[in-house]
Design an enzyme around this catalytic site. Sequence first.
Site, short mmCIF file in Angstrom:
data_model
loop_
_atom_site.label_atom_id
_atom_site.label_comp_id
_atom_site.label_asym_id
_atom_site.label_seq_id
_atom_site.Cartn_x
_atom_site.Cartn_y
_atom_site.Cartn_z
N TRP A 130 2.18 -17.16 4.53
CA TRP A 130 1.49 -16.48 3.77
C TRP A 130 1.37 -14.91 4.28
CZ3 TRP A 130 -4.19 -15.39 5.41
CH2 TRP A 130 -4.95 -14.46 4.54
N ASP A 212 -3.86 -24.74 7.93
CA ASP A 212 -4.54 -23.98 6.97
C ASP A 212 -4.45 -24.66 5.77
OD1 ASP A 212 -5.02 -21.83 5.70
OD2 ASP A 212 -3.61 -20.67 5.94
N ALA A 214 -5.56 -23.90 2.05
CA ALA A 214 -6.38 -22.52 1.97
C ALA A 214 -6.81 -23.62 0.22
CB ALA A 214 -5.93 -21.19 1.84
N LYS A 247 -10.88 -20.46 -3.82
CA LYS A 247 -10.06 -21.23 -4.47
C LYS A 247 -10.86 -22.38 -5.14
CE LYS A 247 -7.25 -18.92 -2.53
NZ LYS A 247 -6.75 -16.81 -2.84
C1 LMR Z 1 -2.36 -14.95 -2.16
O1 LMR Z 1 -1.78 -15.41 -0.70
O2 LMR Z 1 -2.42 -13.97 -3.17
C2 LMR Z 1 -4.07 -15.20 -1.67
O3 LMR Z 1 -4.30 -15.47 -0.93
C3 LMR Z 1 -5.07 -14.40 -0.98
C4 LMR Z 1 -4.75 -12.73 -0.31
O4 LMR Z 1 -5.77 -13.34 0.15
O5 LMR Z 1 -3.94 -12.53 -0.07
#
Ligand code: LMR
Length: 397
Positions: A130, A212, A214, A247
Amino acid sequence: MFENVTPRPDDPIMAIMNQCKSDPRPHKIDLGVGVYKDDNGHTTILNSVKLAEKICNQEETTKSYIGTIGNQDFCKNILQFIFEKDNPIFQEDRICSAQSAGGSGALRIGAELIKIASPEATVWTSTPTWANHIPLVSSVGLKMKQYPYYNKSTLQVDFEEMLSHLSKKAKPGDIILLHGCCHNPTGADLSDSQWDRLAIFLNENELYPFIDLAYFGLGKGMKEDTYGLRKVTQICPEVLLAASCSKNFALYRDRTGFVAAICKDQEKTQMIKVLFGAIQRKLISMPPDHGAAIVNKIFTDHKLFDVWEMELNEMRNRIKNLRLKLSEAFNSQGASNIANAIINQNGMFSMLPLNAQQAESLRSNHAIYLMNSGRINIAGANTKNINRVAEAVLKVI
Ligand code: LMR
């Protein structure tokens, strides 16, 4: 005061989100930011959330401070749901937690804790990961490195390469940041048997998992998506967890999440709990309660819980259905490798074999917004435009 400030590029995910927002073309498709959308392109508020919010508003008698570790009922209820009440970590008092400002707040508290507890440790993240993992963790001053994870040629997890790299390069005491499910940005998850092997590998090599979580609930299901977390907790003596309700409860802007630590014994657990509070105090003083109160209401009211479960299933099934359709569209146009990858991946994301130039061409020539890395948020498409995604992608490859 601001004399030395120079222009900086925007965060890549936020930049694509804003670019898409300002595109006037009515046929644009937003596959950028990781936000769930329904078939009409709306990110609606869940009914369970609306109902819980109404009850909370009626019941609430004060807006006074809760404290630096936030809403502990929320943390306890969601953790007991994930780990199941009779898990020895509860009986042995080996788990503590703090509510956080979203999953990012949890990651940051976790990173600050590592910096205090093991300042020399390196935090390892997957390649790719990420976009915000590295800024969030490295800004506390921790060393960071990356391990191989996703093979962009096979479009699969290279698990053997991951283990082999970590066994050669990671040192005892290092921290391995792992996506619990719905890997962001690739959608390529570890299988249960790979989690089994990974848990043993981490324990034998004295490496510590930082999970993590998410997107749990949006991959295969709440239980399935937390298998890896439970497995490492069963095998490894110490585990860090950063979790988000953005989410699965669609609470994005209410910034609802929590950080948890599974510790060796009760004494350490108490110390870490105090540290969580001290870290949060230093960063933001106290987390906002609104979203946590709503989630806690849902977890403590059977009827609301059932409504939420149904809504979560609906979101997950829609994503799966879109995956199926996208996979069929690629297959019918001869791209069976992409089709196979998409159908085997989980959650909102997949990573297509595209370079930055091809991604840019999709944005400017086809009004399809995706990340330069090739990451797409499948939930941003709908049943009417999903075929167009496959057609356009194959035009630019
Ligand atoms: C993403 O990866 O698009 C989401 O988790 C939003 C973000 O905060 O980056």
